[in-house]
Design a protein around this motif. Structure first.
Motif, PDB file in Angstrom:
ATOM      1  N   LEU A 123      18.189 -10.176  -7.447  1.00 44.76           N
ATOM      2  CA  LEU A 123      17.503 -10.215  -8.588  1.00 44.76           C
ATOM      3  C   LEU A 123      15.944 -10.514  -8.359  1.00 44.76           C
ATOM      4  N   ALA A 124      15.169 -10.087  -9.182  1.00 44.27           N
ATOM      5  CA  ALA A 124      13.679 -10.677  -8.997  1.00 44.27           C
ATOM      6  C   ALA A 124      13.424 -11.723  -9.660  1.00 44.27           C
ATOM      7  N   GLU A 125      12.494 -12.648  -9.390  1.00 42.81           N
ATOM      8  CA  GLU A 125      11.955 -13.727  -9.933  1.00 42.81           C
ATOM      9  C   GLU A 125      11.556 -13.559 -11.451  1.00 42.81           C
ATOM     10  N   PRO A 126      12.169 -14.545 -12.265  1.00 43.85           N
ATOM     11  CA  PRO A 126      11.281 -14.224 -13.686  1.00 43.85           C
ATOM     12  C   PRO A 126       9.909 -14.609 -13.740  1.00 43.85           C
ATOM     13  N   LYS A 127       9.403 -15.393 -12.958  1.00 40.52           N
ATOM     14  CA  LYS A 127       7.842 -15.914 -13.131  1.00 40.52           C
ATOM     15  C   LYS A 127       7.070 -14.596 -12.655  1.00 40.52           C
ATOM     16  N   ARG A 128       7.677 -13.844 -11.601  1.00 39.89           N
ATOM     17  CA  ARG A 128       6.810 -12.480 -11.163  1.00 39.89           C
ATOM     18  C   ARG A 128       6.847 -11.605 -12.316  1.00 39.89           C
ATOM     19  N   LEU A 130       7.293 -11.935 -15.639  1.00 40.77           N
ATOM     20  CA  LEU A 130       6.211 -12.319 -16.529  1.00 40.77           C
ATOM     21  C   LEU A 130       4.704 -12.302 -16.330  1.00 40.77           C
ATOM     22  N   ARG A 131       4.520 -12.084 -14.918  1.00 37.71           N
ATOM     23  CA  ARG A 131       3.245 -11.749 -14.545  1.00 37.71           C
ATOM     24  C   ARG A 131       2.786 -10.351 -14.681  1.00 37.71           C
ATOM     25  N   VAL A 132       3.728  -9.693 -14.482  1.00 42.07           N
ATOM     26  CA  VAL A 132       3.835  -8.268 -14.462  1.00 42.07           C
ATOM     27  C   VAL A 132       3.452  -7.786 -16.097  1.00 42.07           C
ATOM     28  N   ILE A 133       4.203  -8.161 -16.953  1.00 47.66           N
ATOM     29  CA  ILE A 133       4.172  -7.975 -18.219  1.00 47.66           C
ATOM     30  C   ILE A 133       2.769  -8.468 -18.803  1.00 47.66           C
ATOM     31  N   VAL A 135      -0.161  -8.731 -17.367  1.00 49.05           N
ATOM     32  CA  VAL A 135      -1.006  -7.671 -16.817  1.00 49.05           C
ATOM     33  C   VAL A 135      -1.134  -6.664 -17.399  1.00 49.05           C
ATOM     34  N   VAL A 136       0.299  -5.858 -17.724  1.00 46.84           N
ATOM     35  CA  VAL A 136       0.231  -4.670 -18.513  1.00 46.84           C
ATOM     36  C   VAL A 136      -0.450  -4.885 -19.967  1.00 46.84           C
ATOM     37  N   LEU A 137       0.152  -6.038 -20.744  1.00 49.08           N
ATOM     38  CA  LEU A 137      -0.452  -6.313 -22.148  1.00 49.08           C
ATOM     39  C   LEU A 137      -2.164  -6.316 -22.077  1.00 49.08           C
ATOM     40  N   SER A 138      -2.402  -7.089 -21.041  1.00 49.64           N
ATOM     41  CA  SER A 138      -4.060  -7.097 -21.100  1.00 49.64           C
ATOM     42  C   SER A 138      -4.506  -6.104 -20.829  1.00 49.64           C
TER      43      SER A 138
END
Length: 747
Positions: A123-128, A130-133, A135-138
């Motif tokens: 499984l991917a790390e949660p912090k990573r 959230l960082r991706v999401i 960036v996309v919203l920004s």
């Protein structure tokens, strides 16, 4: 005896070594031949086997058949036994790819690739995540912000200009104008559907139409239909800063349909595929086939022309009572007569409609607002259509026969003061004002102030009788000339000395006899006599508003007794000089006598019906007791002598079967410049039946040339109109003969 199986995983056996899986180990060969590789070494020119684990390292190859997939130490297994008597095969070595086997060496069979071991899901790390999401919203918000900056700052002016083609228009809704009807409810002025032809000049620019001369083309198409010059239409359309122009008002439904059909045809033609292709090329560079305009066949110069439903004022009876009813202007507002006087009441309250349009079409989803119009009230007059028609015909004919400048007839109910007819000639047709002269558009029966002449002698006789200074049979000696204030007075004809009764003075219309009678009011003091006479005249309504409030109405003029000079002190008694009246005021004097000495204020409006349909009658006219009933009866008998006696001046006004009381009038007419006299005013005023008065009729002619005596010119008009009125109103004939008062006496 079978050969024992060699252990897997190398040349030597021994305990403690991990066996090689079957799929990876070569089969054992019998003996040790030439060229066989050393123990644990590959043959010359041969690649070592793939995935061979090092000593002491775990084997990642697939486990042997029947063995668990988990990595566990493999136990040494004996080699597969061969059949009895069968020599075991020597293991084949794998040759390199693309290389032929060495001479004298047998071909080695290739081993199959061992299957890959499955990897465990991580499984991917949660912090990573959230960082991706974030960036996309920004990025998304940045796009929105950039678009807002473009709309609000960069392209704001261009977008505002584009919005001009899709904006709200505020269109007025004209209230339906109330009707003016006669006493029986028949319309004298009514409103019918019509259409204002309007335009949006901003839709006639080259950018909007694709052609440089859209206003001129539209004007050429509309001019024959609207009857408006091309130049004027084109000038109205060359005002792009204005979003609303009225090109023509109150057009008929036929004209509206012609324009709509023409516009639809042009719109269909401009909507063809070829024309749409031309429009798409407008504004593009020339190297891309761009165009600066479209062909005339692809333009619709009427796209910005609209129609607005409104009303048109019509007058069903044409010129009947036109001088009283009046007319409206091109804006549909009252401009004369009762139309002007009751403008606010008739007009109602306009509304408005607001809607969004794009390219001249309604945008149904853009919303809008509407305030409905409140229709005007209906005004019901006291005018009787039939009597008005008879009066108008009679005065029109007599004006023509006498060569008079103008004339008017007034018919009044003596009991109520209501005006049943007010006819003038020449008149006009309010349906087409272009055919009439400006001077004929007024109502001279109310606007003209003239010296009444001998018809005013009735007021002098009323003052003398009501004051008790004389009776109808008082003897009066009338010389041929009478000198007063250093001036000679005379009658209309030269004569020997007349010996007349007071009734005879009125019957023969003697100026001298009237002066002598009025002198008795002051007991030798002419100023006092004039004060008494002035009081009676004002009670009769002279120099006082009639109460109608009609536009242009005159109150007349009556000089104060103290201001009278020289001959004015005397000629006022027979209706000349310092006094002027209008025709309705003069008529009201006779109605007062006919009503037993009670003056009822004249009225012209019977009532009003409001937009809710509620009818409100007008208040009755104010009543004033001017003379006593006895004086009124005496004066009535004296007036009958004017008509019935052979010495009277009003014989032409007699009506068979009816007793008629009246008086002739022949006055010098004041000059137009107000200095001196020019011509005559001929008149006759009377009422009937004299024994039970119902109606008063007055006739006045200004400036006749074929005769000038009132009895000769207006007597016949009175007879014609009064006779028609009595029959129309079904008034029974008189039931008793006239009193035939004596008019003279013998000395």
């Amino acid at each position: 005896m079978s050969t024992p199986r060699q252990p897997s995983g190398g040349s030597g056996g021994g305990n403690g070594r991990r066996p090689v899986p079957r799929s990876a180990a070569p089969r054992a060969q019998s003996g040790t031949g030439r060229g066989q590789p050393a123990k644990g070494q590959p043959a010359k020119g041969q690649q070592p086997p793939r995935s061979q684990p090092a000593k002491g390292q775990p084997d990642r190859a697939q486990p042997a058949r029947g063995q668990s997939a988990r990595s566990q130490p493999a136990k040494a297994q004996p080699a597969r036994s061969a059949s009895a008597g069968r020599t075991p095969r020597a293991p084949q070595q794998r040759r390199p790819e693309g290389r032929p086997p060495a001479r004298g060496q047998a071909a080695v069979r290739p081993k199959s690739r061992p299957p890959l071991r499955p990897k465990a899901l991580k499984l991917a790390e949660p912090k990573r995540r959230l960082r991706v999401i974030g960036v996309v919203l920004s990025l998304v918000l940045s796009v929105f912000a950039g678009r807002l900056v473009q709309l609000q700052l960069v392209d704001a002016d261009a977008l505002a200009a584009d919005a001009n083609t899709n904006r709200y228009l505020n269109i007025p809704i004209t209230a339906e104008r109330g009707s003016i009807t006669s006493s029986d409810g028949v319309a004298l002025a009514a409103t019918v559907d019509a259409y204002d032809i309007t335009a949006d000049p901003a839709m006639f620019t080259p950018e909007a139409t694709g052609i440089p001369d859209a206003p001129e083309q539209a004007a050429a198409l509309l001019s024959p239909i609207l009857g408006v010059p091309r130049e004027k239409l084109a000038a109205d359309l060359h005002t792009p800063k204005s979003r609303y122009k009225r090109l023509a008002a109150q057009q008929t439904p036929v004209a509206k349909k012609q324009i709509s059909d023409l516009k639809s045809g042009l719109e269909k033609q401009a909507g063809s595929r070829a024309c749409q292709a031309q429009k798409k090329l407008l504004g593009k560079p020339a190297d891309q086939g761009g165009r600066t305009r479209v062909d005339n066949e692809c333009a619709n110069p009427l796209a910005g022309v609209f129609n607005r439903e409104t009303q048109k004022r019509i007058y069903p009876a044409d010129g009947l009572a036109a001088n009283l009813v009046g007319f409206v202007n091109a804006e549909g507002e009252g401009a004369g007569g009762l139309e002007l006087q009751y403008q606010k009441l008739l007009a109602g309250k306009d509304g408005h409609s607001s809607y969004a349009q794009s390219g001249g079409r309604l945008v149904p989803t853009a919303g809008g607002s509407m305030e409905p119009a409140v229709p005007g009230s209906d005004v019901k007059l006291t005018i009787d259509r039939d009597i008005q028609w008879a009066a108008q015909r009679a005065i029109t004919d007599q004006v023509a026969n006498s060569g008079a400048e103008k004339g008017y007839v007034v018919v009044q109910d003596v009991k109520t003061g209501q005006v049943l007819a007010m006819a003038t000639a020449p008149g006009f047709n309010p349906n087409d004002l272009s055919l009439s002269k400006q001077a004929n558009l007024g109502n001279p029966a109310l606007a003209d102030a003239y010296e009444p002449g001998s018809t005013a002698k009735l007021m002098s006789m009323a003052a003398v009788l009501d004051s008790g200074k004389a009776t109808w049979d008082t003897k009066v000696t009338v010389p041929n000339r009478l000198v007063r204030a250093g001036q000679q007075f005379k009658d209309d004809v030269d004569h020997d000395t007349w010996y007349l009764t007071l009734a005879g003075v009125l019957a023969k219309s003697s100026n001298i006899g009237t002066i002598e009678a009025v002198e008795t009011l002051g007991g030798g003091d002419q100023l006092e006599a004039n004060k008494v006479l002035d009081g009676y005249m004002r009670k009769f309504g002279v120099a006082e508003p009639t109460g109608l409030g009609f536009p242009g109405e005159t109150a007349g003029k009556l000089k104060k007794p103290e201001d009278l000079v020289a001959s004015e002190k005397y000629n006022i008694s027979f209706g000349q000089g310092p006094m002027q009246m209008n025709a309705l005021q003069a008529t009201s004097v006779y109605s007062t006598i006919a009503n037993g000495g009670v003056r009822v204020a004249p009225s012209i409006v019977q009532g009003v019906t409001d937009p809710d349909g509620k009818y409100k009658p007008s208040r009755p006219g104010e009543q004033t007791q001017v003379v006593s009933p006895e004086t009124a009866r005496t004066l009535t008998s004296m007036l009958e002598s004017v008509v019935d006696d052979e010495q009277g001046t009003g014989g032409k006004a007699a009506i068979p079967g009816y007793r008629v009381a009246g008086k002739t009038g022949t006055a010098n007419r004041g000059a137009a410049n107000g200095v001196g006299y020019d011509g005559y005013t001929a008149s006759f005023i009377g009422f009937a039946p004299a024994d039970a008065p119902r109606y008063t009729v007055s006739c006045t002619l200004q400036g006749p040339v074929n005769g000038h005596f009132g009895g000769q010119l207006c007597g016949p008009v009175f007879k014609q109109v009064m006779e028609f009125t009595l029959k129309t109103m079904q008034v029974p004939p008189s039931g008793s003969p006239a009193p035939n008062l004596a008019v003279d006496w013998k000395p």
